[in-house]
Design a protein around this motif. Structure first.
Motif, PDB file in Angstrom:
ATOM      1  N   GLN A 489      13.224  -0.172   4.647  1.00 31.98           N
ATOM      2  CA  GLN A 489      13.777   0.939   5.542  1.00 31.98           C
ATOM      3  C   GLN A 489      12.496   1.573   6.233  1.00 31.98           C
ATOM      4  O   GLN A 489      11.213   1.276   5.903  1.00 31.98           O
ATOM      5  N   TYR A 490      12.566   1.945   7.230  1.00 29.05           N
ATOM      6  CA  TYR A 490      11.684   2.505   8.172  1.00 29.05           C
ATOM      7  C   TYR A 490      11.025   3.943   7.631  1.00 29.05           C
ATOM      8  O   TYR A 490      11.995   4.938   7.334  1.00 29.05           O
ATOM      9  N   ARG A 491       9.823   4.064   7.303  1.00 28.66           N
ATOM     10  CA  ARG A 491       9.192   5.389   6.975  1.00 28.66           C
ATOM     11  C   ARG A 491       7.938   5.348   7.634  1.00 28.66           C
ATOM     12  O   ARG A 491       7.156   4.641   7.619  1.00 28.66           O
ATOM     13  N   ALA A 492       7.750   6.595   8.445  1.00 33.54           N
ATOM     14  CA  ALA A 492       6.800   6.514   9.447  1.00 33.54           C
ATOM     15  C   ALA A 492       5.305   6.499   8.784  1.00 33.54           C
ATOM     16  O   ALA A 492       4.354   5.927   9.314  1.00 33.54           O
ATOM     17  N   HIS A 493       5.156   7.299   7.432  1.00 34.83           N
ATOM     18  CA  HIS A 493       3.922   7.319   6.814  1.00 34.83           C
ATOM     19  C   HIS A 493       3.549   5.959   5.963  1.00 34.83           C
ATOM     20  O   HIS A 493       2.525   5.640   5.597  1.00 34.83           O
ATOM     21  N   GLU A 494       4.533   4.934   6.185  1.00 34.93           N
ATOM     22  CA  GLU A 494       4.402   3.619   5.521  1.00 34.93           C
ATOM     23  C   GLU A 494       4.269   2.422   6.524  1.00 34.93           C
ATOM     24  O   GLU A 494       4.560   1.314   6.146  1.00 34.93           O
ATOM     25  N   ILE A 495       4.156   2.646   7.891  1.00 30.54           N
ATOM     26  CA  ILE A 495       4.317   1.697   8.600  1.00 30.54           C
ATOM     27  C   ILE A 495       3.212   0.872   9.164  1.00 30.54           C
ATOM     28  O   ILE A 495       3.303   0.091  10.233  1.00 30.54           O
ATOM     29  N   HIS A 496       1.957   1.460   8.726  1.00 32.99           N
ATOM     30  CA  HIS A 496       0.754   1.017   9.548  1.00 32.99           C
ATOM     31  C   HIS A 496       0.670  -0.638   9.163  1.00 32.99           C
ATOM     32  O   HIS A 496       1.120  -1.091   8.155  1.00 32.99           O
ATOM     33  N   GLN A 497      -0.171  -1.334  10.142  1.00 35.56           N
ATOM     34  CA  GLN A 497      -0.085  -2.730   9.748  1.00 35.56           C
ATOM     35  C   GLN A 497      -1.169  -3.003   8.686  1.00 35.56           C
ATOM     36  O   GLN A 497      -1.913  -2.058   8.242  1.00 35.56           O
ATOM     37  N   ILE A 498      -1.070  -4.005   8.037  1.00 35.62           N
ATOM     38  CA  ILE A 498      -1.686  -4.344   6.700  1.00 35.62           C
ATOM     39  C   ILE A 498      -3.057  -4.740   7.067  1.00 35.62           C
ATOM     40  O   ILE A 498      -3.156  -5.692   7.982  1.00 35.62           O
ATOM     41  N   GLU A 499      -4.090  -4.187   6.636  1.00 32.97           N
ATOM     42  CA  GLU A 499      -5.423  -4.416   6.765  1.00 32.97           C
ATOM     43  C   GLU A 499      -6.387  -4.962   5.972  1.00 32.97           C
ATOM     44  O   GLU A 499      -5.868  -4.792   4.713  1.00 32.97           O
ATOM     45  N   GLU A 500      -7.126  -5.682   6.267  1.00 34.65           N
ATOM     46  CA  GLU A 500      -8.155  -6.452   5.242  1.00 34.65           C
ATOM     47  C   GLU A 500      -8.678  -5.044   4.363  1.00 34.65           C
ATOM     48  O   GLU A 500      -9.045  -4.011   4.657  1.00 34.65           O
ATOM     49  N   GLY A 501      -8.590  -5.516   3.306  1.00 36.68           N
ATOM     50  CA  GLY A 501      -9.206  -4.272   2.086  1.00 36.68           C
ATOM     51  C   GLY A 501      -8.382  -3.320   1.479  1.00 36.68           C
ATOM     52  O   GLY A 501      -8.626  -2.559   0.652  1.00 36.68           O
ATOM     53  N   MET A 502      -7.195  -3.411   2.009  1.00 33.16           N
ATOM     54  CA  MET A 502      -5.846  -2.690   1.354  1.00 33.16           C
ATOM     55  C   MET A 502      -5.586  -3.215   0.223  1.00 33.16           C
ATOM     56  O   MET A 502      -5.603  -4.407  -0.108  1.00 33.16           O
ATOM     57  N   VAL A 503      -5.205  -2.246  -0.800  1.00 36.73           N
ATOM     58  CA  VAL A 503      -4.571  -2.719  -2.202  1.00 36.73           C
ATOM     59  C   VAL A 503      -3.270  -2.126  -2.213  1.00 36.73           C
ATOM     60  O   VAL A 503      -2.955  -0.870  -2.024  1.00 36.73           O
ATOM     61  N   LEU A 504      -2.439  -2.911  -2.306  1.00 39.53           N
ATOM     62  CA  LEU A 504      -0.953  -2.729  -2.573  1.00 39.53           C
ATOM     63  C   LEU A 504      -0.275  -3.099  -3.706  1.00 39.53           C
ATOM     64  O   LEU A 504      -0.723  -4.311  -4.233  1.00 39.53           O
ATOM     65  N   THR A 505       0.870  -2.420  -4.327  1.00 38.85           N
ATOM     66  CA  THR A 505       1.461  -2.968  -5.422  1.00 38.85           C
ATOM     67  C   THR A 505       2.686  -4.132  -5.026  1.00 38.85           C
ATOM     68  O   THR A 505       3.339  -4.053  -3.859  1.00 38.85           O
ATOM     69  N   ASP A 506       3.070  -4.803  -5.729  1.00 41.45           N
ATOM     70  CA  ASP A 506       4.145  -6.048  -5.663  1.00 41.45           C
ATOM     71  C   ASP A 506       5.046  -5.746  -6.736  1.00 41.45           C
ATOM     72  O   ASP A 506       4.772  -5.952  -8.051  1.00 41.45           O
ATOM     73  N   GLU A 507       6.005  -4.914  -6.746  1.00 44.48           N
ATOM     74  CA  GLU A 507       6.901  -4.706  -7.943  1.00 44.48           C
ATOM     75  C   GLU A 507       8.601  -4.477  -7.829  1.00 44.48           C
ATOM     76  O   GLU A 507       8.892  -3.420  -7.801  1.00 44.48           O
ATOM     77  N   PRO A 508       8.895  -5.718  -7.337  1.00 42.11           N
ATOM     78  CA  PRO A 508      10.514  -5.781  -7.412  1.00 42.11           C
ATOM     79  C   PRO A 508      10.986  -5.498  -8.683  1.00 42.11           C
ATOM     80  O   PRO A 508      10.395  -5.639  -9.923  1.00 42.11           O
ATOM     81  N   GLY A 509      12.352  -5.421  -8.857  1.00 41.53           N
ATOM     82  CA  GLY A 509      13.091  -4.800  -9.887  1.00 41.53           C
ATOM     83  C   GLY A 509      14.501  -5.026  -9.825  1.00 41.53           C
ATOM     84  O   GLY A 509      15.163  -5.315  -8.953  1.00 41.53           O
ATOM     85  N   ILE A 510      15.229  -5.198 -11.162  1.00 43.74           N
ATOM     86  CA  ILE A 510      16.572  -5.040 -11.040  1.00 43.74           C
ATOM     87  C   ILE A 510      16.932  -4.124 -12.186  1.00 43.74           C
ATOM     88  O   ILE A 510      16.353  -4.032 -13.343  1.00 43.74           O
ATOM     89  N   TYR A 511      18.025  -3.180 -11.902  1.00 44.15           N
ATOM     90  CA  TYR A 511      18.452  -2.250 -12.971  1.00 44.15           C
ATOM     91  C   TYR A 511      19.960  -2.210 -13.215  1.00 44.15           C
ATOM     92  O   TYR A 511      20.722  -1.850 -12.351  1.00 44.15           O
ATOM     93  N   ILE A 512      20.166  -2.493 -14.369  1.00 44.57           N
ATOM     94  CA  ILE A 512      21.643  -2.382 -14.890  1.00 44.57           C
ATOM     95  C   ILE A 512      22.019  -1.444 -15.878  1.00 44.57           C
ATOM     96  O   ILE A 512      21.647  -1.325 -16.927  1.00 44.57           O
TER      97      ILE A 512
END
Length: 596
Positions: A489-512
């Protein structure tokens, strides 16, 4: 008082002040995501304890808006409170603005404490109220009048981060900020966000639980820096260092509102409408020219420098040691001794505390067994704490703040033999995690472009998870850091292009619901790859080092490529972590990082 009694008292105050509708957001005076105890007014008035949500109270209704992370939790906590849950983003659910427009009477008055409402939101409310020929009262903290024994503002001291951790002096950072100001045509800049101030001044504090931030404001001009803070928080050494680096004036914390009134028509003021509060904005004289733009520190601090990157990787080795030792301990002792969600959480924190440079957890730990893991942001309490049993999954989403940086890691662990459906859901989550971690993309892509890479395994099976796939991570700072993240989904505060040196999480999940939850989270460092005639290519380096539980993997679901990725990751984990383990732990890790 019960929640219903608090709301009754609030309504009496609303009637006394001729307010038809009152808004209580989750915020402090700085638009922080997580807030100190003094600022938890929304929690007080609704009973909902999650980190995100906004309450809207009218004379005959009360609503709480929160996101998908908290639907289950909020549903339970709002029972018998008279507060209705509005699930943000769901079909047929009105936004807060739509609700206000539909329910504020003609000529009515909307009230809120303007210090805890953002400038942008306040202006949106103005437009709605104008349509209704109504008015706004923003200088009223009504909750304060009914909140008995409200916790005071924190008075805990600040501490400094040495250049060996920050990699850049405050003087150098101020130079960059002033260059950005000049580029924007501004001669003054008000900085209100606590993480940006902490980054700029190379100081940290203890004013928000888990988050080492300090209540303060900064005004930067071309030749001066004004710091608004409780000076008792600053040691003589810290204050002297700030002065040497160009901080010229010190003021009491709340004096920023009066200082804002001193700007004149000759000033051009750079302000961030997302991070400035509505009350402060309204104290700036109307004839002052304003440039509304994101605070330049937001991007500066998200792009980690080489010193920070080196430190962060060291922090993750320490965190990997603690998480590996924890997983070994849990596998060895489940079914042999009584282990509960809280005792397991305490064990993991104790193992982290053994690591040099550990300061505190980087956020409230999520340690969830069985059906509790289906509650995305579950927090165990003495009332909900349960014993861990074999035959189910145990999810830990935890992190630590070290002088070398902050960590955020989620592991889901199989306790004994688990049902096939749990293995299949675990493997689906693992496939998603691996695919995003190995994405190759052109510079200019943002998290929206890449989110489908992670969600494809879920969407191919008509499944989904109701939270972002990842977020930026601060350096001993906010664990959720703008300006980018992974979500569809679009979120204005999370739309910046990915820059060298950024640290981001990778955290998919499933919830039953009622059964189980799975989430697997690593941190990724954005790196530059090959540059050729097609452009600058980018890739991610995984910098979290802890085994992914092979007892929960169904290899038959995985492609040859996915297995190779997992095997490669586990080889890295073994190489980095095994030297710090004893012989028994090392042998166990060898088994749990074996090739599949």
């Amino acid at each position: 008082m019960k929640v219903s009694e608090r709301i009754t008292k609030l309504r009496a105050l609303m009637a006394e002040k001729n307010i038809n509708m009152y808004i209580v957001p989750t915020a402090d005076f700085h638009q922080s995501e997580y807030v100190g105890e003094h600022f938890k007014a929304r929690k007080y008035i609704t009973g909902f304890t999650g980190s995100a949500g906004t309450a809207v109270i009218t004379m005959d209704s009360a609503g709480l808006w929160t996101d998908g992370r908290y639907f289950l939790q909020a549903g339970k906590q709002l029972e018998e409170t008279t507060v209705e849950l509005f699930k943000m983003g769901e079909p047929m659910v009105p936004t807060i603005e739509e609700f206000i427009e539909s329910n504020l009477p003609e000529g009515g008055t909307l009230g809120f404490d303007g210090r805890v409402v953002s400038m942008g939101n306040g202006q949106d409310y103005e437009k709605i109220v104008e349509k209704k020929n109504g008015s706004i009262k923003y200088q009223c903290d009504l909750v304060d009048h009914i909140w008995e024994d409200r916790p005071p503002l924190s008075e805990k001291p600040a501490f400094a981060l040495d250049i060996k951790y920050t990699g850049e002096s405050t003087a150098s950072k101020l130079k960059r900020v002033r260059e950005a100001m000049k580029a924007a045509g501004a001669n003054a800049h008000i900085i209100t966000s606590l993480d940006d101030i902490a980054w700029l001044l190379n100081i940290r504090g203890d004013d928000i639980e888990f988050f080492p931030l300090i209540l303060s404001y900064v005004i930067v001009t071309i030749d001066e820096v004004h710091l608004f803070i409780n000076e008792n928080k600053l040691s003589d050494e810290i204050k002297s260092d700030l002065i040497k680096n160009g901080v010229t004036n010190f003021h009491p914390y709340n004096d920023v509102y009066e200082e804002a009134k001193k700007f004149t028509a000759s000033d051009v003021l750079l302000i961030d409408p997302v991070r400035m509060n509505y009350a402060l904005y309204n104290n700036i004289p109307k004839d002052v020219k304003k440039v509304e733009k994101e605070n330049p520190c937001v991007l500066f601090k998200a792009m980690k420098n080489p010193t920070e990157i080196k430190n962060i990787k060291n922090a993750h080795i320490k965190d990997g040691i603690a998480n590996t030792k924890f997983m070994y301990w849990l596998k060895q002792n489940i079914g042999k001794e009584k282990i509960t969600e809280i005792s397991a959480s305490n064990k993991l924190e104790g193992l982290r505390a053994q690591q040099e440079g550990f300061i505190r957890p980087s956020f409230e730990p999520i340690c969830a067994f069985g059906e509790h893991a289906a509650i995305v942001h579950y927090t165990s309490s003495p009332e909900t704490d349960v014993e861990l049993k074999e035959g189910a999954l145990f999810l830990t989403d935890t992190g630590a703040g070290y002088y070398e940086g902050s960590t955020d890691i989620t592991r889901t662990i199989a306790l004994g033999e688990i049902p096939q459906i749990m293995k299949d859901h675990f493997t689906l989550t693992l496939q998603s995690n691996l695919r995003l971690a190995h994405a190759r993309f052109l510079y200019g892509c943002n998290g929206m472009n890449l989110d489908i890479v992670a969600r494809a395994p879920f969407w191919d099976n008509n499944l989904n998870f109701n939270h972002g796939t990842g977020h930026g991570v601060g350096y001993l700072m906010n664990i959720h850091e703008a300006p980018t993240g992974f979500r569809w989904q679009y979120r204005a505060h999370e739309i910046h292009q990915i820059e060298e040196g950024m640290v981001l999480t990778d955290e998919p999940g499933i919830y039953i619901a009622g059964s189980h939850g799975v989430r697997i989270e690593n941190e990724l460092l954005a790196c530059k790859g090959e540059k050729n005639e097609y452009g600058q290519f980018m890739y991610f380096e995984t910098i979290t080092y802890a085994p992914i539980d092979l007892d929960a993997v169904n290899p038959e679901m995985m492609s040859v490529q996915e297995k190779a990725w997992l095997n490669e990751y586990h080889k890295t984990v073994y190489d980095k972590i095994s030297p710090y383990l004893n012989e028994e732990e090392r042998e166990w890790l060898k088994e749990y990082t074996r090739e599949i």
